[in-house]
Design a protein around this motif. Structure first.
Motif, short mmCIF file in Angstrom:
data_model
loop_
_atom_site.label_atom_id
_atom_site.label_comp_id
_atom_site.label_asym_id
_atom_site.label_seq_id
_atom_site.Cartn_x
_atom_site.Cartn_y
_atom_site.Cartn_z
N VAL A 106 0.78 -1.00 -0.07
CA VAL A 106 -0.01 -0.01 0.09
C VAL A 106 1.00 1.22 0.02
O VAL A 106 0.71 2.10 -0.70
CB VAL A 106 -0.97 0.06 1.14
CG1 VAL A 106 -1.68 1.38 1.39
CG2 VAL A 106 -1.91 -1.05 1.09
N SER A 124 2.08 1.97 -3.36
CA SER A 124 0.97 2.23 -4.33
C SER A 124 0.88 0.93 -5.15
O SER A 124 0.49 1.01 -6.33
CB SER A 124 1.03 3.53 -5.17
OG SER A 124 1.18 4.58 -4.00
N ASP A 125 1.28 -0.30 -4.81
CA ASP A 125 1.23 -1.38 -5.59
C ASP A 125 -0.06 -2.25 -5.02
O ASP A 125 -0.13 -3.12 -4.31
CB ASP A 125 2.45 -2.64 -5.42
CG ASP A 125 2.56 -3.57 -6.38
OD1 ASP A 125 1.20 -3.62 -6.83
OD2 ASP A 125 3.54 -4.15 -6.39
N MET A 126 -1.20 -1.47 -5.51
CA MET A 126 -2.48 -2.19 -4.92
C MET A 126 -2.70 -3.22 -5.67
O MET A 126 -3.47 -4.26 -4.79
CB MET A 126 -3.63 -1.18 -5.51
CG MET A 126 -3.11 0.24 -4.83
SD MET A 126 -2.95 0.05 -3.02
CE MET A 126 -2.64 1.87 -2.63
N CYS A 180 -3.87 -6.38 -3.07
CA CYS A 180 -5.23 -7.03 -3.25
C CYS A 180 -4.87 -8.63 -3.38
O CYS A 180 -5.64 -9.36 -2.73
CB CYS A 180 -5.83 -6.56 -4.36
SG CYS A 180 -6.46 -5.05 -4.39
N SER A 236 -16.32 -0.58 -4.45
CA SER A 236 -15.45 0.58 -5.31
C SER A 236 -16.80 1.04 -6.50
O SER A 236 -17.22 0.33 -7.02
CB SER A 236 -14.15 -0.07 -5.95
OG SER A 236 -13.86 0.82 -7.02
N GLU A 238 -8.30 -2.74 -6.28
CA GLU A 238 -7.33 -1.92 -6.54
C GLU A 238 -7.78 -0.37 -6.21
O GLU A 238 -7.24 0.31 -5.45
CB GLU A 238 -6.47 -1.93 -7.70
CG GLU A 238 -5.73 -3.30 -7.75
CD GLU A 238 -6.28 -4.47 -8.36
OE1 GLU A 238 -5.82 -5.59 -8.60
OE2 GLU A 238 -7.66 -4.41 -8.66
N SER A 239 -8.86 0.03 -6.99
CA SER A 239 -9.27 1.24 -6.81
C SER A 239 -9.95 1.61 -5.53
O SER A 239 -9.80 2.65 -4.92
CB SER A 239 -10.49 1.66 -7.87
OG SER A 239 -11.54 0.94 -7.72
N GLN A 240 -10.46 0.53 -4.93
CA GLN A 240 -11.09 0.83 -3.65
C GLN A 240 -9.85 1.02 -2.52
O GLN A 240 -10.02 1.62 -1.45
CB GLN A 240 -11.94 -0.24 -2.91
CG GLN A 240 -12.60 0.01 -1.75
CD GLN A 240 -13.69 1.12 -1.85
OE1 GLN A 240 -14.09 1.46 -2.85
NE2 GLN A 240 -13.80 1.79 -0.75
N LEU A 241 -8.83 0.39 -2.67
CA LEU A 241 -7.71 0.35 -1.63
C LEU A 241 -6.94 1.90 -1.81
O LEU A 241 -6.73 2.34 -0.79
CB LEU A 241 -6.51 -0.83 -2.03
CG LEU A 241 -6.77 -2.10 -1.36
CD1 LEU A 241 -5.66 -3.04 -1.72
CD2 LEU A 241 -7.36 -2.18 0.09
N GLU A 242 -6.94 2.13 -3.04
CA GLU A 242 -6.62 3.56 -3.31
C GLU A 242 -7.36 4.67 -2.56
O GLU A 242 -6.56 5.62 -1.85
CB GLU A 242 -6.46 3.96 -4.78
CG GLU A 242 -5.29 3.38 -5.55
CD GLU A 242 -5.57 3.49 -7.02
OE1 GLU A 242 -6.44 3.98 -7.53
OE2 GLU A 242 -4.62 2.75 -7.58
N LYS A 243 -8.72 4.46 -2.26
CA LYS A 243 -9.33 5.40 -1.68
C LYS A 243 -9.57 4.92 -0.24
O LYS A 243 -10.02 5.99 0.65
CB LYS A 243 -10.99 5.33 -2.36
CG LYS A 243 -10.90 5.91 -3.61
CD LYS A 243 -12.31 5.99 -3.99
CE LYS A 243 -13.23 4.89 -4.11
NZ LYS A 243 -14.56 4.86 -4.59
#
Length: 141
Positions: free
Chosen positions: A46, A49-51, A55, A70, A76-81
């Motif tokens: 995390v 930024s290697d989502m 995951c 998400s 990946e997009s949800q982990l970014e948020k």
């Protein structure tokens, strides 16, 4: 399951919920230190930024739920948020059969053993008080 010691009931409560929800698999569990390593690897992924790698460390049900929550429909997009805290120093790793709890200075992580090693079932978790289970940014439901 052994009787929990004072102050640890919350952890056992969420572990019991995870067991009932099908997060626990049968068979022999890896060593508890491997659970700590998996939690640390997730936080490293995390932070870098290697989502996709992050995951891959989630238990399949947790990964699917994360993707469904998400807007873009991907884990990946949800982990970014998600507001996953910087963990700080690893304080302890506790293993309860096929479940594990890893406590950091600023985060708590729940894991379940699988054939592929330890997989995260809840991360970014904070306690809700003495009688309530943890609330997690990802998983933990």
């Amino acid at each position: 399951m052994k009787t929990p010691r004072a102050g640890r009931g919350l952890r056992f409560g969420l572990l019991a919920v995870l067991a009932l929800s099908g997060a626990v698999l049968s068979g022999c569990a890896p060593e508890g230190t491997e659970a700590g390593e998996a939690a640390e690897a997730f936080h490293r992924d995390v932070a870098s930024s290697d989502m996709t790698a992050a995951c891959s460390l989630l238990q399949s049900k947790t990964r699917e739920e994360t993707a469904r929550s998400s807007d873009a429909g991907t884990c990946e997009s949800q982990l970014e948020k998600a507001k996953i805290p910087e963990p700080g120093k690893l304080l302890s790793t506790e293993q309860f059969g096929r479940d594990a709890f890893v406590e950091f200075e600023h985060d708590a992580v729940f894991l379940a053993a699988s054939d592929a090693g330890w997989k995260i079932t809840g991360v970014g978790c904070t306690p809700n008080g003495e009688e309530a289970p943890y609330t997690c940014e990802v998983g933990g439901k």
